[in-house]
Motif scaffolding. Structure first.
Motif, PDB file in Angstrom:
ATOM      1  N   ASP A  22      40.165 -36.174 -14.567  1.00 27.68           N
ATOM      2  CA  ASP A  22      39.152 -37.188 -14.878  1.00 27.68           C
ATOM      3  C   ASP A  22      38.785 -38.033 -13.666  1.00 27.68           C
ATOM      4  O   ASP A  22      39.659 -38.611 -13.008  1.00 27.68           O
ATOM      5  CB  ASP A  22      39.639 -38.091 -16.014  1.00 27.68           C
TER       6      ASP A  22
ATOM      7  N   SER B  38      34.379 -37.142 -18.300  1.00 29.42           N
ATOM      8  CA  SER B  38      34.170 -36.890 -19.720  1.00 29.42           C
ATOM      9  C   SER B  38      33.939 -38.199 -20.453  1.00 29.42           C
ATOM     10  O   SER B  38      34.474 -39.235 -20.072  1.00 29.42           O
ATOM     11  CB  SER B  38      35.389 -36.167 -20.312  1.00 29.42           C
TER      12      SER B  38
ATOM     13  N   TYR C 241      24.688 -32.853 -20.685  1.00 30.49           N
ATOM     14  CA  TYR C 241      26.026 -32.587 -20.159  1.00 30.49           C
ATOM     15  C   TYR C 241      26.118 -31.159 -19.611  1.00 30.49           C
ATOM     16  O   TYR C 241      25.384 -30.267 -20.040  1.00 30.49           O
ATOM     17  CB  TYR C 241      27.076 -32.785 -21.244  1.00 30.49           C
TER      18      TYR C 241
ATOM     19  N   GLN D  94      29.791 -29.454 -23.528  1.00 28.54           N
ATOM     20  CA  GLN D  94      30.139 -30.388 -24.590  1.00 28.54           C
ATOM     21  C   GLN D  94      30.726 -29.616 -25.759  1.00 28.54           C
ATOM     22  O   GLN D  94      30.458 -28.429 -25.953  1.00 28.54           O
ATOM     23  CB  GLN D  94      28.927 -31.183 -25.058  1.00 28.54           C
TER      24      GLN D  94
ATOM     25  N   ALA E 267      31.060 -33.405 -20.988  1.00 24.03           N
ATOM     26  CA  ALA E 267      31.688 -33.415 -19.665  1.00 24.03           C
ATOM     27  C   ALA E 267      30.663 -33.097 -18.582  1.00 24.03           C
ATOM     28  O   ALA E 267      29.841 -32.192 -18.729  1.00 24.03           O
ATOM     29  CB  ALA E 267      32.821 -32.406 -19.609  1.00 24.03           C
TER      30      ALA E 267
ATOM     31  N   ILE F 272      39.471 -28.432 -20.323  1.00 23.84           N
ATOM     32  CA  ILE F 272      38.819 -28.610 -19.017  1.00 23.84           C
ATOM     33  C   ILE F 272      39.210 -27.489 -18.060  1.00 23.84           C
ATOM     34  O   ILE F 272      38.375 -26.985 -17.294  1.00 23.84           O
ATOM     35  CB  ILE F 272      39.168 -29.981 -18.421  1.00 23.84           C
TER      36      ILE F 272
END
Length: 343
Positions: free
Chosen positions: A167, A173, A182, A185, A191, A224
């Motif tokens: 992050d 995010s 985005y 998503q 994200a 992720i």
């Protein structure tokens, strides 16, 4: 920060014991790709692309042979166009890498953000917070925590090892918001992928064993990771919230001894310098990422790693000399140190 924590809590922590790299078919079904992820496919991958969209229907009314020939021509043209796009992307990235002066890395970025009106107040405040986090990193008593035990059965096949945060380092995010486009998503969050993430991971994975080290929960980290590394080419494992070290004042840090006891060849890349407290001269900070499509920090970082790190026997003195954060000790806080030392 509170919004990010709320978003992460929507993904229940699985509390699995060690490194998890299993595919997430159940999660991938919920992904909806909206924009570009800056992916650079290889030409061989383009050659293996499916032609299902050009598959021939069984209809007695048309010429099978002619349609098949036309389909192959269309497929070849698409492959050629994609390969040309890939070559242009590589040329652009190489041009950027040649133009960038990597010795402005991080502190130069903070000076740029704090001095220009075009950057948001949110990003400016995050940079000011980073300066104070650096101050805490170099002045904290490192004897107030118990070192993590090294994770067994890790295979470190390359000379260096790099643990990298998620992050605001590789992604940003947030809860889904209307009118935002985005990169990816699902039902819980959207994200943004930091520009040049794929190129960066591809480059550094040639020199180092790569691991994710995030303070988020495991389920979120796996989602992720699948977005960033769908073919599992780069990351060798995931360290998550349960692997973080919490100090007596509730500061969350990341003890990279859990990966390797040889601190001469291991690095932690994170936008939060407080995470470096257990090993202050193994940490490389990075400007926080929110959603900027023009962000070039990963290109600059790759230059720094290539020219300063991937040819030394001990990364600690290099990091200490390059950033010179020890000078922050003589001031009352990180912001004051920055104003006096770098302005």
């Amino acid at each position: 920060m509170n919004q990010r924590n709320e978003k992460q809590e929507q993904c229940t922590n699985l509390y699995l014991p060690q490194l998890i790299n299993k595919p997430l078919e159940e999660n991938s079904k919920t992904f909806k790709q909206i924009g570009s992820i800056n992916t650079l496919k290889t030409i061989s991958q383009f050659k293996n692309d499916s032609i299902s969209e050009f598959q021939i229907k069984n209809d007695v009314s048309y010429n099978y042979s002619n349609k098949f020939t036309q389909s192959n021509k269309e497929k070849s043209q698409i492959q050629s166009n994609r390969a040309h796009t890939v070559c242009k992307q590589y040329q652009f990235v190489n041009q950027l890498r040649n133009e960038i002066y990597y010795k402005n890395y991080f502190i130069g970025g903070i000076k740029e953000i704090l001095s220009k009106d075009k950057y948001s107040q949110n990003l400016k405040q995050m940079c000011l917070d980073q300066l104070n986090q650096i101050y805490k990193n170099v002045t904290c008593n490192t004897q107030i925590f118990n070192s993590k035990k090294q994770m067994p059965n890790l295979i470190l096949s390359k000379k260096y090892s790099i643990a990298i945060d998620l992050d605001e380092t590789l992604v940003h995010s947030e809860e889904l918001q209307p009118n935002k486009r985005y990169d990816f998503q699902n039902l819980q969050f959207g994200a943004f992928i930091r520009p040049y993430s794929q190129q960066f991971l591809q480059l550094v994975s040639k020199h180092a064993n790569l691991f994710i080290f995030t303070s988020s929960n495991l389920k979120y980290a796996k989602i992720i990771a699948q977005i960033l590394d769908p073919q599992k080419e780069y990351f060798q494992g995931i360290f998550f919230r349960d692997h973080c070290t919490v100090l007596k004042d509730n500061t969350q840090t990341k003890d990279i001894n859990i990966i390797s006891g040889d601190l001469t060849k291991i690095i932690l890349i994170d936008n939060n310098p407080q995470c470096f407290i257990p090993q202050p001269f193994n940490g490389i900070p990075i400007i926080p990422f929110l959603d900027s499509k023009t962000d070039q920090e990963l290109i600059i970082l790759s230059q720094f790693l290539e020219r300063e790190i991937f040819n030394v026997e001990d990364v600690q003195p290099v990091i200490k000399r390059f950033f010179q954060f020890e000078q922050f000790r003589q001031f009352q806080n990180g912001v004051q140190a920055f104003e006096i030392l770098h302005n």
